[in-house]
Design a protein around this motif. Structure first.
Motif, PDB file in Angstrom:
ATOM      1  N   GLU B 257       0.830  -1.198   0.000  1.00 12.20           N
ATOM      2  CA  GLU B 257       0.000   0.000   0.000  1.00 12.20           C
ATOM      3  C   GLU B 257       0.873   1.260   0.000  1.00 12.20           C
ATOM      4  O   GLU B 257       0.568   2.236  -0.678  1.00 12.20           O
ATOM      5  CB  GLU B 257      -0.933   0.009   1.212  1.00 12.20           C
ATOM      6  CG  GLU B 257      -1.946  -1.134   1.242  1.00 12.20           C
ATOM      7  CD  GLU B 257      -3.062  -0.978   0.226  1.00 12.20           C
ATOM      8  OE1 GLU B 257      -3.348   0.168  -0.165  1.00 12.20           O
ATOM      9  OE2 GLU B 257      -3.632  -2.006  -0.189  1.00 12.20           O
ATOM     10  N   ILE B 260       2.252   1.854  -3.469  1.00  6.07           N
ATOM     11  CA  ILE B 260       1.245   2.407  -4.381  1.00  6.07           C
ATOM     12  C   ILE B 260       1.068   3.902  -4.135  1.00  6.07           C
ATOM     13  O   ILE B 260       1.030   4.715  -5.053  1.00  6.07           O
ATOM     14  CB  ILE B 260      -0.102   1.668  -4.204  1.00  6.07           C
ATOM     15  CG1 ILE B 260       0.010   0.243  -4.749  1.00  6.07           C
ATOM     16  CG2 ILE B 260      -1.235   2.424  -4.885  1.00  6.07           C
ATOM     17  CD1 ILE B 260      -1.210  -0.610  -4.495  1.00  6.07           C
ATOM     18  N   LEU B 261       0.996   4.238  -2.839  1.00  5.27           N
ATOM     19  CA  LEU B 261       0.843   5.649  -2.465  1.00  5.27           C
ATOM     20  C   LEU B 261       2.010   6.482  -2.977  1.00  5.27           C
ATOM     21  O   LEU B 261       1.831   7.544  -3.574  1.00  5.27           O
ATOM     22  CB  LEU B 261       0.838   5.775  -0.948  1.00  5.27           C
ATOM     23  CG  LEU B 261      -0.480   5.825  -0.214  1.00  5.27           C
ATOM     24  CD1 LEU B 261      -0.211   6.185   1.237  1.00  5.27           C
ATOM     25  CD2 LEU B 261      -1.417   6.844  -0.837  1.00  5.27           C
ATOM     26  N   HIS B 263       4.088   5.894  -5.321  1.00  8.18           N
ATOM     27  CA  HIS B 263       4.068   5.978  -6.772  1.00  8.18           C
ATOM     28  C   HIS B 263       3.135   7.101  -7.226  1.00  8.18           C
ATOM     29  O   HIS B 263       3.473   7.922  -8.072  1.00  8.18           O
ATOM     30  CB  HIS B 263       3.581   4.636  -7.334  1.00  8.18           C
ATOM     31  CG  HIS B 263       3.546   4.590  -8.824  1.00  8.18           C
ATOM     32  ND1 HIS B 263       4.664   4.339  -9.572  1.00  8.18           N
ATOM     33  CD2 HIS B 263       2.527   4.763  -9.684  1.00  8.18           C
ATOM     34  CE1 HIS B 263       4.338   4.364 -10.846  1.00  8.18           C
ATOM     35  NE2 HIS B 263       3.046   4.616 -10.950  1.00  8.18           N
ATOM     36  N   TYR B 264       1.968   7.142  -6.612  1.00  8.02           N
ATOM     37  CA  TYR B 264       0.973   8.145  -6.974  1.00  8.02           C
ATOM     38  C   TYR B 264       1.442   9.551  -6.607  1.00  8.02           C
ATOM     39  O   TYR B 264       1.432  10.465  -7.431  1.00  8.02           O
ATOM     40  CB  TYR B 264      -0.337   7.819  -6.268  1.00  8.02           C
ATOM     41  CG  TYR B 264      -1.437   8.836  -6.465  1.00  8.02           C
ATOM     42  CD1 TYR B 264      -2.205   8.822  -7.629  1.00  8.02           C
ATOM     43  CD2 TYR B 264      -1.717   9.783  -5.485  1.00  8.02           C
ATOM     44  CE1 TYR B 264      -3.225   9.737  -7.812  1.00  8.02           C
ATOM     45  CE2 TYR B 264      -2.730  10.710  -5.667  1.00  8.02           C
ATOM     46  CZ  TYR B 264      -3.486  10.692  -6.827  1.00  8.02           C
ATOM     47  OH  TYR B 264      -4.489  11.591  -7.008  1.00  8.02           O
ATOM     48  N   ARG B 267       4.568  11.151  -8.458  1.00 14.77           N
ATOM     49  CA  ARG B 267       4.212  11.681  -9.759  1.00 14.77           C
ATOM     50  C   ARG B 267       3.478  13.021  -9.639  1.00 14.77           C
ATOM     51  O   ARG B 267       3.718  13.966 -10.363  1.00 14.77           O
ATOM     52  CB  ARG B 267       3.291  10.693 -10.467  1.00 14.77           C
ATOM     53  CG  ARG B 267       3.832  10.228 -11.785  1.00 14.77           C
ATOM     54  CD  ARG B 267       3.597   8.754 -11.930  1.00 14.77           C
ATOM     55  NE  ARG B 267       4.730   8.037 -11.357  1.00 14.77           N
ATOM     56  CZ  ARG B 267       5.501   7.237 -12.058  1.00 14.77           C
ATOM     57  NH1 ARG B 267       5.264   7.049 -13.333  1.00 14.77           N
ATOM     58  NH2 ARG B 267       6.506   6.625 -11.482  1.00 14.77           N
ATOM     59  N   GLN B 283      -0.593  16.063   2.421  1.00 14.94           N
ATOM     60  CA  GLN B 283      -1.625  15.054   2.187  1.00 14.94           C
ATOM     61  C   GLN B 283      -0.996  13.660   2.064  1.00 14.94           C
ATOM     62  O   GLN B 283      -1.521  12.683   2.602  1.00 14.94           O
ATOM     63  CB  GLN B 283      -2.352  15.410   0.892  1.00 14.94           C
ATOM     64  CG  GLN B 283      -3.693  14.763   0.767  1.00 14.94           C
ATOM     65  CD  GLN B 283      -4.295  15.078  -0.582  1.00 14.94           C
ATOM     66  OE1 GLN B 283      -4.045  14.391  -1.553  1.00 14.94           O
ATOM     67  NE2 GLN B 283      -5.080  16.142  -0.632  1.00 14.94           N
ATOM     68  N   THR B 286      -0.316  12.409   5.467  1.00 16.78           N
ATOM     69  CA  THR B 286      -1.550  11.960   6.126  1.00 16.78           C
ATOM     70  C   THR B 286      -1.939  10.566   5.644  1.00 16.78           C
ATOM     71  O   THR B 286      -2.251   9.683   6.432  1.00 16.78           O
ATOM     72  CB  THR B 286      -2.707  12.928   5.806  1.00 16.78           C
ATOM     73  OG1 THR B 286      -2.277  14.240   6.082  1.00 16.78           O
ATOM     74  CG2 THR B 286      -3.936  12.601   6.622  1.00 16.78           C
ATOM     75  N   ARG B 287      -1.914  10.405   4.314  1.00 17.11           N
ATOM     76  CA  ARG B 287      -2.303   9.108   3.748  1.00 17.11           C
ATOM     77  C   ARG B 287      -1.372   8.006   4.262  1.00 17.11           C
ATOM     78  O   ARG B 287      -1.782   6.900   4.566  1.00 17.11           O
ATOM     79  CB  ARG B 287      -2.264   9.136   2.221  1.00 17.11           C
ATOM     80  CG  ARG B 287      -3.271  10.050   1.546  1.00 17.11           C
ATOM     81  CD  ARG B 287      -4.676   9.503   1.593  1.00 17.11           C
ATOM     82  NE  ARG B 287      -5.429  10.116   2.685  1.00 17.11           N
ATOM     83  CZ  ARG B 287      -6.204  11.205   2.555  1.00 17.11           C
ATOM     84  NH1 ARG B 287      -6.373  11.760   1.387  1.00 17.11           N
ATOM     85  NH2 ARG B 287      -6.833  11.703   3.597  1.00 17.11           N
ATOM     86  N   GLU B 290      -2.293   7.107   7.743  1.00 11.75           N
ATOM     87  CA  GLU B 290      -3.532   6.322   7.756  1.00 11.75           C
ATOM     88  C   GLU B 290      -3.251   4.855   7.475  1.00 11.75           C
ATOM     89  O   GLU B 290      -3.763   3.968   8.138  1.00 11.75           O
ATOM     90  CB  GLU B 290      -4.503   6.833   6.686  1.00 11.75           C
ATOM     91  CG  GLU B 290      -5.223   8.114   7.041  1.00 11.75           C
ATOM     92  CD  GLU B 290      -6.063   8.612   5.876  1.00 11.75           C
ATOM     93  OE1 GLU B 290      -6.089   7.956   4.810  1.00 11.75           O
ATOM     94  OE2 GLU B 290      -6.711   9.668   6.020  1.00 11.75           O
ATOM     95  N   TRP B 293      -1.595   3.149  10.346  1.00 15.35           N
ATOM     96  CA  TRP B 293      -2.605   2.998  11.384  1.00 15.35           C
ATOM     97  C   TRP B 293      -3.482   1.781  11.057  1.00 15.35           C
ATOM     98  O   TRP B 293      -3.845   0.982  11.910  1.00 15.35           O
ATOM     99  CB  TRP B 293      -3.395   4.305  11.377  1.00 15.35           C
ATOM    100  CG  TRP B 293      -4.508   4.442  12.345  1.00 15.35           C
ATOM    101  CD1 TRP B 293      -4.682   3.772  13.522  1.00 15.35           C
ATOM    102  CD2 TRP B 293      -5.612   5.351  12.218  1.00 15.35           C
ATOM    103  NE1 TRP B 293      -5.832   4.214  14.128  1.00 15.35           N
ATOM    104  CE2 TRP B 293      -6.408   5.174  13.351  1.00 15.35           C
ATOM    105  CE3 TRP B 293      -5.987   6.294  11.254  1.00 15.35           C
ATOM    106  CZ2 TRP B 293      -7.585   5.911  13.548  1.00 15.35           C
ATOM    107  CZ3 TRP B 293      -7.146   7.014  11.466  1.00 15.35           C
ATOM    108  CH2 TRP B 293      -7.935   6.831  12.601  1.00 15.35           C
ATOM    109  N   GLN B 294      -3.775   1.654   9.774  1.00 13.13           N
ATOM    110  CA  GLN B 294      -4.653   0.577   9.335  1.00 13.13           C
ATOM    111  C   GLN B 294      -3.973  -0.796   9.420  1.00 13.13           C
ATOM    112  O   GLN B 294      -4.558  -1.746   9.908  1.00 13.13           O
ATOM    113  CB  GLN B 294      -5.063   0.892   7.888  1.00 13.13           C
ATOM    114  CG  GLN B 294      -6.132   0.004   7.299  1.00 13.13           C
ATOM    115  CD  GLN B 294      -6.410   0.423   5.847  1.00 13.13           C
ATOM    116  OE1 GLN B 294      -5.866   1.408   5.347  1.00 13.13           O
ATOM    117  NE2 GLN B 294      -7.262  -0.329   5.185  1.00 13.13           N
ATOM    118  N   TYR B 295      -2.747  -0.886   8.957  1.00 15.36           N
ATOM    119  CA  TYR B 295      -2.142  -2.212   8.773  1.00 15.36           C
ATOM    120  C   TYR B 295      -1.069  -2.602   9.782  1.00 15.36           C
ATOM    121  O   TYR B 295      -0.764  -3.773   9.932  1.00 15.36           O
ATOM    122  CB  TYR B 295      -1.527  -2.319   7.379  1.00 15.36           C
ATOM    123  CG  TYR B 295      -2.534  -2.438   6.273  1.00 15.36           C
ATOM    124  CD1 TYR B 295      -3.226  -3.634   6.078  1.00 15.36           C
ATOM    125  CD2 TYR B 295      -2.804  -1.379   5.426  1.00 15.36           C
ATOM    126  CE1 TYR B 295      -4.158  -3.761   5.064  1.00 15.36           C
ATOM    127  CE2 TYR B 295      -3.733  -1.487   4.401  1.00 15.36           C
ATOM    128  CZ  TYR B 295      -4.408  -2.682   4.225  1.00 15.36           C
ATOM    129  OH  TYR B 295      -5.329  -2.800   3.226  1.00 15.36           O
TER     130      TYR B 295
END
Lengths: 609, 315
Positions: B257, B260-261, B263-264, B267, B283, B286-287, B290, B293-295
């Motif tokens: 994850e 992926i983040l 990479h996004y 760019r 941002q 923050t992502r 998150e 926190w999730q995994y």
């Protein structure tokens, strides 16, 4: 509460895992030892341990929430969806089931599961204003989740809050929400967030959340960017960067390419259940057309208005757009004199002072004055009296709605209004009244997401919309999952008017009332490629020199709709990607998008409970 | 917990809090709460603060706890029918009066009595959760003595007792999903001897808050703090040997994850205007938080309850 993370290596259980010891209990024990008490009760001590043992989460995988739910028996596809969100998607997903398959239940299951596991305490649920109270009710009654509707600033402090985005994004709420870490964020009707330039979208982007569910029946409507934007809210980068997405998956800005790959990528973030073919077992629809003969006075008005409209049409040299509102006049005569009157008054105001049309309008108003009774309203009353259950009456016109409310009130039948312009509180209140005390609801709006009226099984179409989808929406409010009775639909139909033709078209020619949503919108899309249904009907009506020609014209419309329905949908093999460079029609585009959605969706069997 | 277990739970709670069971069937319990139980269960802090300040005699509530709502409702229905039939013959006048009354003042409930709110108790219901919480708040810290097994004949003969620190620990293994274990340990404050499944052992004993006669305690060799950290150490060693494949899976997902983040956002940052860059970077951060926190896999240990237990013998 003190959290001690032990220093250095000793705090690591495993190269990947920290161990946290919560010592708050021990500190309190020490304090009680020092003070020599007070000490708790041995039985309660044992009960406390028993309680903890019974709700211990034994496994990572097994769905726990079901044993916490009393009385709710989710359908198989709903449970499967919840499991998939929990295990394969890590709690971030777009739930894109077709309307009526229970997205709310799926979201509720996921939320409950996380709450039971102690992984979610604070949850924020953002929904359209009209759905706030419904969500609160469902979470409380079906899931035993104490959810509150946001009303004042302090409501935000509750663990599970349901609010509308429009409220949430405004100050002072905005700052509060942006300063909170939400264990879970749920957004209903998420397709409203398809445009990333809107303030709503940007607000949602800024919220901090752990798990996230986006609910929408239409994850993509016009172009693929909408889908991309939704997914970016959920998992930025899942479909690559913006540029890559465009080059990998989109042709000519709009059409999907590399569909298989795209579908695969989508299915890791989106679940879509759709009704299987033929296995849908709803209760029956029993449709009855109630033919009515207008009184002499009413018929006079109808003829006068028809003449008036045709005259204007010929004067305008066949321009259709300006005529649609005039056609409305004719339809209004079939509804109530009040609505014709109102439209005429408005028309009068808009007309030049010295125009001869003004005089003609005046003449029409004179004709209206002679009408003393409303044939349809009397019939509707009769139908309501015959049945002892709840009845919902739909009309297209506000003035008719007002008239009917008066009319029923005068006869001691409790009726409540429902219309689009009402605030969310009022709408909900009206629904509650209808559920409880009122026998009749008179509604001008059937759209409006989430009005569920399964407790009512009788519909009177006081007048009919010309768009078959809107008719279906009306019936869909009542004829949906959870309806246990056969649904009775009465179409009031005034003979010798345009209405007779419409009822005939919808009922006889295209079996409108028997078919269930889903196929119909596909058919209509193809049918409406150049002109909307309303426009086509209006044209036929205005151009027909006499009754016979009118009947023939409408018959023709019916036949072409029929043939579209019978002809199989474009086979998925057919490439519509516009490779030949030709500009694609809106309908073709939509078809391609629908095919994409169908590709990742699961057909499910749904039994009427 | 099935309905029988729920009912047993409620009955024992009522007894322990000094509440009175007014009525009982396999499907329900009607309980007149004691003041202590009322404070825990009725959600009326204002009433209780009034009672406390004004010093008036409290009026506690009575609850109808239904543990098998389906059968209970059926039975009520049968009963109501039988009553209606019995009342139908001589009571027609009565009925007429009732309906006249109903017309003039609206719907009349059968008869007007003191309110006995009904609560359907089933596993997962809010009232039962509240009962669970009440048990916990009134049963977190104990200090108990084992009752001597047989009365000693000799008044001067004294039995040796050992003090134990007993604690029930909940272990949470969490990432984006979660699993829990409960471990129950006792440690002898005299010898440092650690016993597992201590709660089970306690459950088989007769315990009392009062110090029995003719008992002498072994000298404590450990402080409570030392004892507690020995238990923690013991648990930690045990946990190290656990299966961590779940954590490896979670870490792998976490890394995917994050990639992926990155990479996004990389760019996005590349192509962003200068003035937007900070906002985008924020941002991104923050992502990232998150997702962690999730995994992020973690194990948390916290106590359910525990206390000091003085048990016969020296161990």
């Amino acid at each position: 509460m003190t959290r001690t993370v032990k220093e250095g290596g000793s705090g690591r259980l495993h190269p990947l895992v920290d161990l946290r010891m919560d010592r708050s209990w021990f500190e309190e024990l020490q304090a009680r030892v020092d003070r020599n008490g007070p000490w708790d009760d041995w039985t309660l001590y044992q009960l406390a341990m028993e309680a903890e043992q019974s709700r211990r989460i034994e496994s990572f995988d097994e769905l726990q929430c079901l044993r916490f739910l009393n009385g709710l028996e989710p359908m198989k596809h709903q449970t499967e969806t919840a499991v998939k969100v929990l295990h394969d998607m890590g709690g971030r997903a777009i739930l894109a089931d077709e309307v009526g398959l229970g997205k709310t239940i799926e979201a509720g299951l996921v939320l409950k599961e996380y709450m039971v596991r102690g992984l979610v305490r604070r949850a924020l649920i953002l929904v359209p204003a009209s759905l706030v109270l419904q969500w609160v009710r469902e979470l409380n009654t079906k899931f035993g989740i104490t959810a509150v509707a946001q009303k004042r600033a302090h409501t935000w402090n509750y663990d599970v809050v349901v609010a509308s985005i429009d409220t949430a994004k405004r100050e002072p709420h905005r700052d509060l929400l942006l300063g909170t870490d939400y264990d879970m964020l749920i957004i209903d009707e998420a397709h409203k967030l398809k445009n990333k330039k809107t303030t709503n979208y940007q607000f949602i982007t800024q919220l901090r959340k752990k798990y996230c569910l986006l609910l929408t029946a239409t994850p993509v409507q016009n172009d693929l960017d909408e889908l991309y934007n939704l997914i970016t809210l959920l998992k930025p980068g899942q479909l690559g960067g913006q540029g890559e997405f465009a080059s990998n998956f989109v042709v000519g800005k709009r059409m999907p390419k590399n569909e298989d790959q795209l579908q695969e990528a989508l299915s890791s973030v989106m679940i879509r259940n759709r009704r299987g073919d033929g296995d849908v077992q709803f209760t029956k629809r029993i449709v009855r057309n109630v033919p009515l003969r207008l009184s002499k006075e009413e018929m006079d008005l109808y003829e006068a208005v028809t003449a008036f409209v045709k005259e204007r049409y010929e004067e305008s040299g066949g321009s259709l757009t300006s005529m649609l509102s005039l056609v409305t006049l004719q339809r209004e005569v079939c509804s109530s004199r009040d609505s014709v009157f109102l439209t005429l008054v408005n028309l009068f105001k808009k007309t030049e002072e010295d125009s001869p049309v003004r005089g003609k309008i005046w003449e029409l108003i004179e004709v209206i004055k002679r009408i003393k009774a409303n044939t349809k309203a009397e019939k509707a009353m009769e139908l309501v009296r015959e049945s002892d259950g709840k009845v919902i009456i739909f009309t297209e016109y506000r003035a008719t709605q007002e008239y009917l409310l008066q009319f029923f009130r005068g006869s001691d039948i409790t009726a409540v209004p429902y219309r689009g312009g009402m605030g969310r509180g009022k709408k909900d209140w009206m629904m509650d009244l209808f559920r409880g005390r009122a026998q009749v609801m008179i509604a001008t709006e059937a759209g409006g997401e989430g009005i569920n009226l399964q407790f009512c099984s009788r519909i009177i179409n006081f007048d009919l919309p010309w768009n078959p989808m809107r008719v279906e929406q009306r019936i869909g409010r009542v004829h949906r999952l959870g309806q246990t009775e056969d649904v009775q639909v009465y179409n009031l139909c005034t003979l010798g008017t345009i209405e007779e033709h419409i009822v005939n078209l919808l009922h006889e020619k295209i079996d409108m009332f028997e078919s269930v949503i889903g196929e119909l919108d596909h058919i209509l899309e193809r049918f409406e490629q150049e002109e909307s249904m309303e426009q086509r009907l209006a044209r036929v009506m205005l151009e027909a020199p006499d009754e016979e020609a009118l009947a023939e014209g409408i018959d023709h419309l019916g036949r072409s709709l029929r043939s579209l329905a019978e002809q199989p949908a474009a086979s998925p093999k057919v490439r519509l990607s516009g490779a030949d460079g030709r500009k694609l029609s809106r309908a073709e585009r939509k078809q391609a998008l629908n095919r994409l959605l169908d590709g990742i969706s699961q057909p499910v069997e749904v039994d009427a409970p | 917990m099935n309905d029988k277990q729920v009912q047993r739970f409620v009955a024992r709670y009522a007894e322990a809090t000094g509440s009175r069971i007014v009525e009982k069937s396999p499907m329900h319990l009607t309980v007149k709460l004691s003041p202590a139980a009322d404070r825990e269960l009725t959600n009326r802090p204002y009433y209780w603060s009034y009672v406390d300040r004004a010093g008036v005699e409290p009026e506690t509530m009575t609850y109808l706890f239904v543990t098998d709502s389906k059968r209970y409702d059926e039975q009520q229905l049968r009963q109501a029918k039988a009553e209606a039939e019995a009342a139908a013959e001589p009571g027609s006048l009565d009925q007429a009066a009732q309906s006249a009354l109903a017309r003039s003042i609206g719907f009349v409930h059968g008869s007007i009595q003191g309110r006995t709110p009904r609560e359907d108790l089933y596993f997962g219901s809010r009232k039962l959760d509240q009962l669970f919480a009440a048990a916990r708040s009134g049963g977190s810290y104990v200090c108990l003595f084992q009752e001597p097994e047989r009365r000693s004949l000799h008044p001067f003969e004294s039995v040796a007792y050992t003090a134990w620190l007993g604690v029930n620990l909940r272990v949470e293994f969490a990432c984006d999903m979660k699993r829990e274990e409960i471990h129950s340990y006792g440690i002898s404050l005299a010898t440092g001897n650690i016993q597992e499944n201590f709660h089970e052992r306690l459950s088989g004993l007769k315990l009392t808050p009062k110090l029995p006669a003719n008992v002498h305690a072994a000298r404590n060799g450990l402080t409570h703090a030392r004892a507690m950290s020995l238990i923690e150490g013991h648990l930690e060693r045990k946990l190290r040997a656990a299966d961590f494949s779940w954590a490896e899976g979670a870490s792998r997902r976490l890394q995917e994850e994050l990639d992926i983040l990155a990479h996004y956002y990389d760019r996005l940052l590349e192509s962003a205007e200068e003035e937007q860059r900070d906002a985008i970077a924020a941002q991104f951060e923050t992502r990232r938080q998150e997702i962690r926190w999730q995994y992020e896999p973690r194990v948390t240990v916290s106590a359910i309850n525990g206390g000091l237990f003085h048990l016969e013998g020296i161990e």
